[in-house]
Design an enzyme around this catalytic site. Sequence first.
Site, short mmCIF file in Angstrom:
data_model
loop_
_atom_site.label_atom_id
_atom_site.label_comp_id
_atom_site.label_asym_id
_atom_site.label_seq_id
_atom_site.Cartn_x
_atom_site.Cartn_y
_atom_site.Cartn_z
N ASP A 114 32.87 46.85 33.64
CA ASP A 114 32.86 48.30 33.54
C ASP A 114 32.33 48.64 32.15
OD1 ASP A 114 33.55 51.06 34.03
OD2 ASP A 114 35.36 50.74 32.84
N ASP A 145 32.64 52.23 30.24
CA ASP A 145 33.45 53.11 29.42
C ASP A 145 34.86 52.56 29.21
OD1 ASP A 145 31.25 54.69 29.50
OD2 ASP A 145 32.10 56.23 30.80
#
Length: 279
Positions: free
Chosen positions: A20, A22
């Site tokens: 991922d 963020d």
Amino acid sequence: MAEPSGSSPSHPTGVAAFFDLDKTIIASSSALAFSKPMLRHGLISRRAALKSAYAQLVFSLSGADEDRTERMRAEISALCAGWDVAQVRAIVSETLHDIVEPLVYAEAADLIAWHRENGHDVIVLSAAGEEVVSPIAAMLGTTRSVATRMQIVDGRYSGQVEFYCYGEQKAVAAKELAADYGYDLAACFAYSDSSTDVPLLETVGKPHAVNPDRALRRVATERGWPVLTFTNPVSLRSRIPAPTPTTVALGVGIGALAAGMTWYGLSRRKRGDETSAPA
């Protein structure tokens, strides 16, 4: 650095590490990081930012069921419709180098390097737009990336989301990549901070929670998934080349909904402080 849980000293083939973006690789929302220039150039109005940020807050606190996901897709469409892609690219071309580099976790950068040294492909999966995710991924030296795609018509975002790289769709993307590139998902790694990425983490044999939210921490504890803590954002200026204008553009995705409101709130607070300050 310490090797990730489930690793081995060998150099296996057909292995990918899915990250991922963020709050996993960078210590912020990628869209939130661009809130100031977005507001300054008029891409986000304060009124729209307020409405969108409130919707994002409710969404985050309430969970990620199908109805809320669809409502957020509609919010994204309304927020971005009509944006001039060339203008967006120019804005981010001018600001990406200074904004993103200081936000990258040193631990994430080291982990990405470790995977590459061990012959693993490194793939970023993000709900942010592919225009910002792709150059960030390239800066970090990852193999490829998959992100939210917005339809572009006559040089502007039409407001239609072609692919929403969020929740279950990240797991779908990982499976499709495995089929295309021959990854053995049972031998693959995944890293995320969010409970919305549980489907992705369940898809691989070696899931890891990074700075997890409460729900993900609970799931990780129940299932015995390793929990990693990243705390050290560091500038990568000396490690990575500056992006070229032709490869840089602003991503649009779930984080953009909160970006404007954060800057709006800070701006209002600052003006209030200036108004109330003694002469």
